[in-house]
Design an enzyme around this catalytic site. Structure first.
Site, PDB file in Angstrom:
ATOM      1  N   LYS A   1      -1.547 -17.301  -6.169  1.00 42.86           N
ATOM      2  CA  LYS A   1      -0.886 -17.125  -7.476  1.00 42.86           C
ATOM      3  C   LYS A   1      -0.106 -18.414  -7.796  1.00 42.86           C
ATOM      4  CE  LYS A   1      -1.249 -12.161  -7.507  1.00 42.86           C
ATOM      5  NZ  LYS A   1      -1.167 -11.186  -6.425  1.00 42.86           N
TER       6      LYS A   1
ATOM      7  N   HIS B   1       4.128 -11.892  -6.375  1.00 41.70           N
ATOM      8  CA  HIS B   1       4.402 -12.215  -7.782  1.00 41.70           C
ATOM      9  C   HIS B   1       5.771 -12.859  -7.957  1.00 41.70           C
ATOM     10  CE1 HIS B   1       0.932 -10.743 -10.026  1.00 41.70           C
ATOM     11  NE2 HIS B   1       0.867  -9.745  -9.164  1.00 41.70           N
TER      12      HIS B   1
ATOM     13  N   SER C   1       3.835  -5.393 -10.068  1.00 44.43           N
ATOM     14  CA  SER C   1       3.054  -6.265 -10.939  1.00 44.43           C
ATOM     15  C   SER C   1       2.639  -5.622 -12.252  1.00 44.43           C
ATOM     16  CB  SER C   1       1.823  -6.762 -10.186  1.00 44.43           C
ATOM     17  OG  SER C   1       1.028  -5.664  -9.789  1.00 44.43           O
TER      18      SER C   1
HETATM   19  C1  LIG Z   1      -2.117 -10.397  -5.587  1.00 46.95           C
HETATM   20  C2  LIG Z   1      -1.400  -9.532  -4.624  1.00 46.95           C
HETATM   21  C3  LIG Z   1      -1.878  -9.339  -3.315  1.00 46.95           C
HETATM   22  C4  LIG Z   1      -3.190  -9.892  -2.853  1.00 46.95           C
HETATM   23  O1  LIG Z   1      -3.100 -11.268  -2.665  1.00 46.95           O
HETATM   24  P1  LIG Z   1      -4.439 -12.077  -2.318  1.00 46.95           P
HETATM   25  O2  LIG Z   1      -3.935 -13.296  -1.620  1.00 46.95           O
HETATM   26  O3  LIG Z   1      -5.116 -12.349  -3.618  1.00 46.95           O
HETATM   27  O4  LIG Z   1      -5.254 -11.204  -1.438  1.00 46.95           O
HETATM   28  C5  LIG Z   1      -1.119  -8.587  -2.445  1.00 46.95           C
HETATM   29  N1  LIG Z   1       0.053  -8.026  -2.837  1.00 46.95           N
HETATM   30  C6  LIG Z   1       0.522  -8.177  -4.088  1.00 46.95           C
HETATM   31  C7  LIG Z   1       1.821  -7.534  -4.479  1.00 46.95           C
HETATM   32  C8  LIG Z   1      -0.186  -8.922  -5.023  1.00 46.95           C
HETATM   33  O5  LIG Z   1       0.262  -9.050  -6.265  1.00 46.95           O
END
Ligand SMILES: *Cc1c(COP(=O)(O)O)cnc(C)c1O
Length: 395
Positions: free
Chosen positions: A241, A212, A184
């Site tokens: 997301k 992502h 990310s």
């Molecule tokens: C955003 C993210 C998470 C966490 O996700 P949530 O549902 O907000 O806890 C885990 N792994 C990656 C790679 C992320 O980008």
């Protein structure tokens, strides 16, 4: 509580501040969107994970309200006691079908899904081989399991092979490779075809955290493995997301894996069931996302336009195709000055510096979104050029 204890907290806070690493939250007065109100001003938002622009979509809001009215507000239970409604199973089945897996299991967040995954599946006799740039939740999840740990340099396939060889030489029973689908901070994709080939050679499983990517990468947005034409054995992901942006996480994989997690995963056994509104909105998000080729085309069109515009203005970008487009400034103070100037000019971005990225690798991470218009992007490009000159980053 002793004064000494609180003094220790205050000293740590002062250190964070002195290092220029203190994070302050801006307060947004509007729903999440391409333009948000902050401090009475409208700014273009280029830092949300709202890839498909669904975070304030009327169909998701309607589904959430209808579910709350029909199924209630909260479950007041973990799943296995009295917290499972038909809705929960419907979303799990739907996610599994979308991701082409046997089944899936919901968690309060992907952070919990990654925290839940490793400990029940891997024991002392096993090994987990993890990319050095994996998300914090994978790192924490691995810490909680008893398997031997091996770490390879980010996307370094020679190092991955060396670690797999070491795990085999150490007598591992099962080996699991763990990687983000998309890293990310850089927007780089994991080298999944090579990872898959090495997994076959060393008889390892491949686990991909596709937070992502799910919803927009690959055919129908099925994620990085689909985009690169390979299969992951186990996928984790988020509803927070592209799939609506609220919250909720999941693990998808083979039936016995999901069945065992339902018996043993601690964040599943000891934490509340997702509320009906979130679950129903997740199903509504999948209804949209499966048919959203138009949104995905717009997203990647925006990403190409934005990338070309920034490059033409003279900014130093990391290469790639993902809608995460980092503008490299290297110096933390420059990144902060640039973000502050951009905010004055009506563009909301977030500077990233150590420890989130390595020292000397400070950047502004911009993120594209299908709902951004050409007008938004042109206005933001003009602001970037202006801020670049004002801060002396562009000559
Ligand atoms: C955003 C993210 C998470 C966490 O996700 P949530 O549902 O907000 O806890 C885990 N792994 C990656 C790679 C992320 O980008």
């Amino acid at each position: 509580m002793t004064t000494a204890f609180l003094d220790h907290m205050r000293a740590t806070l002062a250190e964070i501040e002195a290092d220029g690493l203190f994070k302050r939250e801006r307060m947004i007065a509007t729903p999440q969107s391409t333009r948000v109100q902050v401090g009475g001003r409208e700014v273009i938002n280029l830092c949300a994970n709202n890839y498909l622009g669904l975070a304030n979509h009327p169909a998701l809001i309607d589904a959430a309200i209808a579910a709350m009215q029909a199924h209630g507000f909260g479950m007041a239970s973990v799943r296995f006691i009295c917290g499972t409604q038909e809705l929960h199973r419907a979303l799990e089945a739907r996610l599994a079908k979308y991701l082409d897996m046997d089944d899936s299991i919901l968690f309060a967040a992907c952070f919990d899904a990654n925290g839940a995954l490793f400990e029940p599946l891997l024991g002392r006799e096993d090994a987990v081989v993890s990319d050095a740039l994996n998300h914090a939740s994978i790192i924490d999840g691995i810490r909680l399991c008893k398997a031997r740990r091996y770490r390879y340099a980010n996307s370094d396939m020679d190092d991955l092979e060396a670690q797999l060889r070491a795990a085999r030489a150490d007598g591992a029973r099962h080996i699991m490779i763990a990687t983000d689908g998309v890293f990310s901070m850089d927007g780089y994709l994991a080298r999944l075809p090579e990872i898959r080939a090495l997994a076959e050679r060393y008889d390892a499983l491949v686990m991909v955290d596709d937070c992502h990517a799910t919803g927009f990468m690959g055919p129908q947005g099925r994620g990085t493995p689909a985009h690169l034409g390979v299969r992951a054995d186990i996928l984790t992901g988020t509803l927070g997301k592209a799939l609506g942006g609220a919250l909720g996480g999941y693990i998808a994989g083979p039936q016995p894996v999901i069945d065992l997690l339902r018996q043993r995963a601690r964040p599943y056994l000891f934490s509340n069931a997702l509320p009906p509104a979130i679950v129903a909105a997740g199903i509504a998000a999948l209804d949209i996302v499966e048919g959203a080729d138009d949104l995905r085309a717009q997203l990647f069109d925006n990403a190409a336009y934005w990338r070309a515009g920034l490059a033409a203005a003279g900014f130093d970008l990391l290469p790639g195709e993902h809608p995460i487009i980092p503008v490299m400034l290297y110096d933390a103070h420059k990144a902060q000055a640039m973000a502050a100037r951009l905010f004055d000019l009506g563009v909301y971005v977030s500077p990233f510096f150590f420890p989130v990225v390595p020292k000397g690798q400070a950047r502004i991470r911009t993120q594209m979104n299908a709902a951004l218009t050409r007008k938004d992007l042109d206005q933001a490009l003009a602001a970037f050029a202006q801020a670049g000159h004002d801060t002396g980053i562009l000559s």
